[in-house]
Design an enzyme around this catalytic site. Structure first.
Site, PDB file in Angstrom:
ATOM      1  N   HIS A 198       0.817  -1.213   0.000  1.00 44.46           N
ATOM      2  CA  HIS A 198       0.000   0.000   0.000  1.00 44.46           C
ATOM      3  C   HIS A 198       0.844   1.254   0.000  1.00 44.46           C
ATOM      4  CE1 HIS A 198      -3.428  -2.639   0.886  1.00 44.46           C
ATOM      5  NE2 HIS A 198      -3.960  -1.778   0.050  1.00 44.46           N
ATOM      6  N   ARG A 246      -1.799  -2.061 -31.171  1.00 43.07           N
ATOM      7  CA  ARG A 246      -1.136  -2.829 -32.229  1.00 43.07           C
ATOM      8  C   ARG A 246      -0.870  -4.237 -31.709  1.00 43.07           C
ATOM      9  NH1 ARG A 246       1.326   2.546 -33.390  1.00 43.07           N
ATOM     10  NH2 ARG A 246       1.309   2.857 -35.653  1.00 43.07           N
ATOM     11  N   ARG A 301      -6.405  -3.831 -32.916  1.00 44.88           N
ATOM     12  CA  ARG A 301      -6.227  -4.167 -34.333  1.00 44.88           C
ATOM     13  C   ARG A 301      -5.748  -5.605 -34.431  1.00 44.88           C
ATOM     14  NH1 ARG A 301      -1.943  -0.753 -37.687  1.00 44.88           N
ATOM     15  NH2 ARG A 301      -0.379  -1.893 -36.499  1.00 44.88           N
ATOM     16  N   GLU A 322      -5.955   2.454 -45.070  1.00 47.88           N
ATOM     17  CA  GLU A 322      -4.537   2.788 -45.264  1.00 47.88           C
ATOM     18  C   GLU A 322      -4.060   2.463 -46.672  1.00 47.88           C
ATOM     19  OE1 GLU A 322      -2.322   0.697 -42.186  1.00 47.88           O
ATOM     20  OE2 GLU A 322      -3.612  -1.047 -42.368  1.00 47.88           O
ATOM     21  N   ASN A 380       0.201   6.467 -41.917  1.00 44.81           N
ATOM     22  CA  ASN A 380       1.589   6.075 -42.213  1.00 44.81           C
ATOM     23  C   ASN A 380       1.620   5.261 -43.503  1.00 44.81           C
ATOM     24  OD1 ASN A 380       1.845   7.097 -39.638  1.00 44.81           O
ATOM     25  ND2 ASN A 380       1.956   5.094 -38.668  1.00 44.81           N
ATOM     26  N   ARG A 420       8.047   3.859 -46.671  1.00 41.53           N
ATOM     27  CA  ARG A 420       8.189   4.550 -45.371  1.00 41.53           C
ATOM     28  C   ARG A 420       9.462   4.164 -44.640  1.00 41.53           C
ATOM     29  NH1 ARG A 420       3.184   1.945 -41.795  1.00 41.53           N
ATOM     30  NH2 ARG A 420       4.382   2.417 -39.946  1.00 41.53           N
TER      31      ARG A 420
HETATM   32  C1  PEP Z   1      -0.580   3.369 -40.161  1.00 40.52           C
HETATM   33  O1  PEP Z   1      -0.242   2.709 -41.134  1.00 40.52           O
HETATM   34  O2  PEP Z   1      -0.787   4.594 -40.185  1.00 40.52           O
HETATM   35  C2  PEP Z   1      -0.771   2.707 -38.870  1.00 40.52           C
HETATM   36  C3  PEP Z   1      -1.309   3.337 -37.851  1.00 40.52           C
HETATM   37  O3  PEP Z   1      -0.346   1.427 -38.740  1.00 40.52           O
HETATM   38  P1  PEP Z   1       1.201   1.010 -38.609  1.00 40.52           P
HETATM   39  O4  PEP Z   1       2.005   2.258 -38.424  1.00 40.52           O
HETATM   40  O5  PEP Z   1       1.263   0.076 -37.465  1.00 40.52           O
HETATM   41  O6  PEP Z   1       1.435   0.342 -39.913  1.00 40.52           O
HETATM   42 MG    MG Z   2      -0.363   0.537 -41.174  1.00 40.81          MG
END
Ligand code: PEP
Ligand code: MG
Length: 542
Positions: A188, A294, A330, A429, A452, A463
């Site tokens: 505690h 995620r 997700r 996406e 993304n 990316r």
């Molecule tokens: C995205 O693609 O914007 C996304 C949130 O998923 P991740 O970055 O895990 O691919």
């Molecule tokens: Mg993604």
């Protein structure tokens, strides 16, 4: 400079002088008495005094640490009505003719030892409560006053151990942190320190009396304390602490407030997480929910394909701890840059355009069903949303939903409780999903824009490729247009639309997104408070 390590119970930094907190040694009267009655009366008076003290501590703790943390003092007060505990003391007085102080010390200690020897960690931790109350009774019997032990200067308190009642008695305005040699993270005292937002280190075995008065930095992030820190360290950790203080001030400013613009538009601000270890960051940043869990990190953190049970435990922990907040999980988004050995995925020429995410799940149905069953089982413990990644076609969503329905039927036949209130959504996406958003919206409750990948696929910019930095315009008009199209399509079909990619945290776009009509922004936990502040400063009527 000396560095001592321990177990940190709060990520925070305390900087200041050390004060050694030592309860005065007292002597118990060991001689026997002729008449037990006066000793029983002394014990009874002390018991009532401590019970009243616990009530006062309860009220102080409610203010400083909240009702939940304060409940321990109510428990302590109730403990002093427990016949078994009281009999453990009274028998020593009556049968052995010992003084009330001797009987209290030994009676409470005996019960505490009994608890500490139990297998259940809950009961083991209760041992400290019995000792805490016992000490308070002995101090009341001997007239010991501990009020001056803290001193009058702000300091980092160092003690062998601190009982909950000692902790709450302390003047919080003088506390820069606390360090103990003993203690457990479930005690505690630890819970109180956490709710009082106090950097604290327990099980720091190297504490020493000669630290008294020395300058120190308690670094809760790295679970250590620096005694006589170097000027460089002092400078860098002071900067970090000031950053924390700013954040704390922001939190106080925004706590409990809605994310409403000046002209009255309210949107949801959620946090992105990778697993149960991030629960604290959701709470610390006062996020309204989780817009993107995620789940692939549950897979990445496991040496082998996680079983349904392992996954269920991870999802349940997040849902249960954060209930009733909405938690959008997700489904496994593996592939491309996220590879896992045990998945035995072939090497591909274009992994970002390859066998990934829902494409794997719809191909390896047993693998997918394990996750969906775990999610459905966990749904009974909170407010779940399930989101499918990398969707390009309506048939994919339908097939995901069919498999989900199959899992639900199986579980219901097995008598397992599943929530009837699970929102279903997809990640938008890919340009395909944007262009088919009207059709896709008919299938789901929500869209979440994964900016993304959407940027990667819309602009044909890998990316992962640092060489493309110059060409990668995160505000590319095509991406912004795709976002607007998705929001409009979603709204035409009563489907709410959020953004969970990094762009959601870009404060220079917050107003644009609000004007586009976005319903939710889910960002990394650190960005939650600055984003909320930004939303509240925007006036869309101008
Ligand atoms: C995205 O693609 O914007 C996304 C949130 O998923 P991740 O970055 O895990 O691919
Ligand atoms: Mg993604």
């Amino acid at each position: 400079m000396q560095v001592a390590t321990g177990i940190s119970i709060l990520n925070g930094i305390g900087i200041g002088k050390i004060r050694i907190y030592k309860t005065p040694e007292y002597k118990i009267n060991e001689s026997l008495v002729e008449d037990a009655i006066p000793e029983l009366t002394r014990f009874e008076n002390a018991r009532l005094k401590v019970q009243a003290q616990q009530q006062v501590l309860y009220e102080k703790a409610v203010v400083e640490a909240g009702e939940d943390s304060a409940a321990i003092f109510q428990f302590h007060a109730d403990m002093l009505d427990d016949d078994d505990l009281l009999d453990a003391v009274k028998t020593i007085i009556v049968d052995q003719k010992h003084t009330a102080d001797y009987a209290a010390k030994h009676g409470f200690d005996n019960v505490a030892t009994m608890f500490s020897e139990m297998d259940d960690p809950y009961f083991q931790a209760r041992s400290a409560d019995v000792i805490d109350v016992g000490n308070a009774v002995v101090e009341a019997l001997l007239g010991i006053d501990t009020s001056s032990l803290q001193g009058t200067e702000p300091s980092i308190l160092v003690a062998e151990d601190l009982a909950p009642s000692e902790t709450v008695k302390l003047d919080k305005s003088l506390m820069l942190g606390m360090i103990t040699r003993e203690g457990s993270s479930n005690s505690h005292t630890a819970i109180l320190a956490r709710s009082m937002n106090l950097p604290a280190l327990i099980q720091c075995k190297d504490i020493a009396d000669d630290w008294d008065g020395k300058m120190a930095i308690l670094d809760g992030y790295n679970s250590c304390v620096y005694i006589d820190p170097t000027p460089d360290l002092l400078e860098s950790l002071t900067a970090k602490r000031n950053e924390d203080l700013k954040k704390e001030a922001l939190l106080q400013e925004l706590k409990g407030k809605t994310n409403t613009t000046i002209d009255g538009k309210t949107i949801h601000v959620y946090a992105n997480i990778g697993g149960p270890a991030d629960i604290g960051s959701v709470q610390q940043n006062d996020a309204e929910g989780v817009g993107l869990f995620r789940s692939e990190f549950v897979y990445l953190n496991s040496k082998e394909d996680p079983s349904e049970e392992q996954q269920f435990q991870a999802y349940k922990r997040v849902l249960e701890t954060l209930a009733p907040k909405l938690i959008i999980i997700r489904t496994c988004d593996i592939g491309a840059d996220k590879t896992i050995d045990y998945m035995n995925l072939d090497k591909e020429e274009n992994p970002a355009l390859g066998f990934r995410a829902v494409r794997i799940c719809l191909t390896r149905k047993d693998f997918f069903k394990r996750q969906l069953r775990a999610l459905l089982r966990a749904s009974a413990y909170g407010n779940l949303g399930i989101m499918f990644p990398m969707i390009i076609s309506k048939w994919e969503v339908r097939e995901c939903k069919e498999i989900l329905a199959e899992c639900r039927r199986e579980l219901e036949n097995e008598g397992v409780k599943v929530s009837d209130n699970i929102q279903i959504g997809i990640m938008v996406e890919t340009p395909a999903a944007v262009l088919c958003a009207d059709e896709l919206a008919e299938e789901v409750d929500f869209f979440s824009l994964g900016t993304n990948d959407l940027t990667q696929y819309t602009c044909a910019i890998d990316r992962q490729n640092a060489k493309l930095e110059r060409f990668a315009d995160t505000h590319h008009p095509a991406v912004l247009k795709a976002i607007q199209m998705t929001i409009d399509a979603g709204h035409r079909h009563n489907t709410w639309v959020g953004i969970c990619g990094e762009l959601g945290a870009d404060l220079s776009l917050t107003e644009t997104f609000l004007r586009m009509g976005v319903d939710e922004l889910s960002v990394n936990a650190k960005s939650v408070l600055p984003l909320r502040k930004q939303i509240r400063s925007i006036d869309l009527s101008k």
